[in-house]
Motif scaffolding. Structure first.
Motif, short mmCIF file in Angstrom:
data_model
loop_
_atom_site.label_atom_id
_atom_site.label_comp_id
_atom_site.label_asym_id
_atom_site.label_seq_id
_atom_site.Cartn_x
_atom_site.Cartn_y
_atom_site.Cartn_z
N GLY A 1 -37.25 -95.12 -38.81
CA GLY A 1 -38.65 -95.54 -38.72
C GLY A 1 -39.24 -95.44 -37.33
N ILE A 2 -40.55 -95.55 -37.30
CA ILE A 2 -41.27 -95.59 -36.03
C ILE A 2 -41.10 -96.96 -35.39
CG2 ILE A 2 -43.56 -95.47 -34.94
CD1 ILE A 2 -44.33 -93.39 -37.06
N THR A 3 -41.04 -97.99 -36.21
CA THR A 3 -40.83 -99.34 -35.70
C THR A 3 -39.95 -100.11 -36.67
OG1 THR A 3 -41.87 -101.29 -34.73
CG2 THR A 3 -42.85 -100.45 -36.78
N GLY A 4 -39.48 -101.25 -36.20
CA GLY A 4 -38.64 -102.10 -37.03
C GLY A 4 -38.33 -103.39 -36.29
N PHE A 5 -37.44 -104.16 -36.85
CA PHE A 5 -37.10 -105.47 -36.30
C PHE A 5 -36.56 -105.36 -34.88
CE2 PHE A 5 -34.20 -109.25 -36.06
CZ PHE A 5 -35.20 -110.19 -36.00
N ALA A 6 -35.65 -104.43 -34.63
CA ALA A 6 -35.08 -104.29 -33.28
C ALA A 6 -36.16 -103.96 -32.26
CB ALA A 6 -33.99 -103.22 -33.28
N GLN A 7 -37.12 -103.13 -32.67
CA GLN A 7 -38.17 -102.74 -31.73
C GLN A 7 -39.08 -103.90 -31.36
OE1 GLN A 7 -37.20 -100.65 -34.37
NE2 GLN A 7 -35.99 -99.74 -32.75
N ILE A 8 -39.45 -104.72 -32.33
CA ILE A 8 -40.33 -105.84 -31.99
C ILE A 8 -39.58 -106.92 -31.20
CG2 ILE A 8 -41.91 -105.39 -33.90
CD1 ILE A 8 -40.79 -107.94 -35.24
N LYS A 9 -38.25 -106.87 -31.24
CA LYS A 9 -37.44 -107.79 -30.44
C LYS A 9 -37.00 -107.15 -29.13
CE LYS A 9 -37.49 -111.28 -33.17
NZ LYS A 9 -38.24 -112.47 -32.78
N SER A 10 -37.48 -105.93 -28.85
CA SER A 10 -37.18 -105.20 -27.61
C SER A 10 -35.70 -104.90 -27.43
CB SER A 10 -37.72 -105.95 -26.39
OG SER A 10 -39.11 -106.07 -26.47
N ILE A 11 -35.00 -104.63 -28.53
CA ILE A 11 -33.60 -104.23 -28.48
C ILE A 11 -33.56 -102.71 -28.57
CG2 ILE A 11 -31.33 -104.40 -29.57
CD1 ILE A 11 -32.46 -107.10 -28.48
N ASP A 12 -33.02 -102.07 -27.56
CA ASP A 12 -32.95 -100.61 -27.57
C ASP A 12 -31.52 -100.16 -27.87
OD1 ASP A 12 -31.53 -100.84 -25.20
OD2 ASP A 12 -33.17 -100.16 -23.94
N MET A 13 -31.26 -98.89 -27.70
CA MET A 13 -29.96 -98.33 -28.06
C MET A 13 -28.89 -98.53 -27.00
SD MET A 13 -31.03 -95.00 -30.21
CE MET A 13 -32.24 -95.17 -31.53
N SER A 14 -29.20 -99.28 -25.93
CA SER A 14 -28.19 -99.56 -24.91
C SER A 14 -27.19 -100.61 -25.38
CB SER A 14 -28.86 -100.01 -23.61
OG SER A 14 -29.54 -101.23 -23.79
N ASN A 15 -27.49 -101.30 -26.48
CA ASN A 15 -26.57 -102.26 -27.06
C ASN A 15 -26.34 -101.86 -28.53
OD1 ASN A 15 -25.20 -104.50 -28.07
ND2 ASN A 15 -26.39 -105.95 -26.85
N PRO A 16 -25.48 -100.85 -28.77
CA PRO A 16 -25.32 -100.28 -30.11
C PRO A 16 -24.93 -101.29 -31.19
CG PRO A 16 -24.24 -98.91 -28.49
CD PRO A 16 -24.65 -100.17 -27.78
N LYS A 17 -24.02 -102.21 -30.87
CA LYS A 17 -23.57 -103.16 -31.89
C LYS A 17 -24.71 -104.09 -32.32
CE LYS A 17 -20.06 -106.48 -33.08
NZ LYS A 17 -18.92 -107.29 -32.67
N LEU A 18 -25.40 -104.68 -31.35
CA LEU A 18 -26.52 -105.57 -31.68
C LEU A 18 -27.61 -104.80 -32.42
CD1 LEU A 18 -27.96 -108.29 -31.53
CD2 LEU A 18 -28.77 -107.64 -29.24
N LEU A 19 -27.91 -103.60 -31.95
CA LEU A 19 -28.93 -102.78 -32.61
C LEU A 19 -28.56 -102.53 -34.07
CD1 LEU A 19 -31.48 -100.94 -32.38
CD2 LEU A 19 -29.88 -99.08 -31.84
N ALA A 20 -27.33 -102.12 -34.32
CA ALA A 20 -26.90 -101.83 -35.69
C ALA A 20 -26.91 -103.09 -36.56
CB ALA A 20 -25.51 -101.20 -35.69
N GLU A 21 -26.54 -104.22 -35.98
CA GLU A 21 -26.57 -105.48 -36.73
C GLU A 21 -28.01 -105.83 -37.13
OE1 GLU A 21 -24.66 -108.23 -34.07
OE2 GLU A 21 -22.64 -107.53 -34.63
N LEU A 22 -28.94 -105.71 -36.19
CA LEU A 22 -30.35 -106.01 -36.50
C LEU A 22 -30.92 -105.01 -37.50
CD1 LEU A 22 -31.77 -107.03 -33.00
CD2 LEU A 22 -31.19 -108.52 -34.92
N ASP A 23 -30.57 -103.74 -37.34
CA ASP A 23 -31.03 -102.72 -38.29
C ASP A 23 -30.54 -103.04 -39.70
OD1 ASP A 23 -32.33 -101.24 -36.32
OD2 ASP A 23 -30.67 -99.82 -36.06
N SER A 24 -29.28 -103.41 -39.80
CA SER A 24 -28.69 -103.73 -41.10
C SER A 24 -29.36 -104.94 -41.74
CB SER A 24 -27.19 -103.98 -40.94
OG SER A 24 -26.61 -104.31 -42.17
N LYS A 25 -29.59 -105.98 -40.95
CA LYS A 25 -30.27 -107.18 -41.47
C LYS A 25 -31.69 -106.84 -41.93
CE LYS A 25 -27.67 -110.52 -38.78
NZ LYS A 25 -27.67 -111.47 -37.68
#
Length: 182
Positions: free
Chosen positions: A130-154
């Protein structure tokens, strides 16, 4: 249902924002000489697709994750485009084509193996990026892959029409910092 909403909103947005798109395109001609940026990204089911954005860095800049790029690599106009998220505007074309959704996990590069591994473990590639999502509005970028994937999954597990519009509105009204540059 989400695909139908994606298509309708992306078409409407593209038509309404066409004057801005054209202005930024011309501005980009003066800034870099090549206003659009095309890059292969990981899509749904890990199928490759070509992401379209407004170019914010000079031609021939190394193709790496944004958080690995120094601020000196971004043009003056590029800084404005990133801060306002206008560099993402051409991705409406990706949504219309069906490569992306308005809401979903941000598409990563194939060389971001750590992000791909974490997302594979959580079935994140089962949906369109997507263009946006939960991780983006929480300012989580791809520098933290585990947290990003967890937020994406949720986000994927709990996504409904109300949350879909919530993420879009939060993005429009300034949540998230866009792509971070070191």
């Amino acid at each position: 249902m989400i695909r139908f909403i994606d298509l309708g909103l992306a078409l409407l947005g593209f038509i309404l924002l066409l004057p801005i798109f054209l202005f930024l395109y011309v501005l980009g001609l003066f800034d870099t000489g090549s206003p659009l940026f095309f890059q292969e990204r990981v899509g749904k089911n890990q199928k490759p697709f070509i992401l379209i954005k407004f170019r914010t860095m000079p031609l021939h800049t190394k193709s790496v994750a944004t958080h690995l790029v120094g601020s000196g690599s971004v043009t003056k106009i590029g800084h404005i485009l990133r801060r306002t998220k206008l560099d993402e505007l051409p991705q409406l074309i990706n949504v219309i084509k069906g490569d992306m959704s308005l809401v979903g996990p941000r598409p990563c590069l194939y060389n971001q193996e750590d992000v791909i591994k974490e997302r594979e473990e959580r079935c994140v590639f089962s949906v369109r990026p997507g263009i946006t999502g939960f991780a983006q509005i929480k300012s989580i970028d791809m520098s933290n892959p585990k947290l990003l994937a967890e937020l994406d999954s949720k986000m994927i597990e709990s996504l409904n029409v109300n949350k879909y519009f919530y993420y879009i509105l939060k993005t429009i009204f300034g949540n998230g910092l866009g792509d971070r540059i070191n």
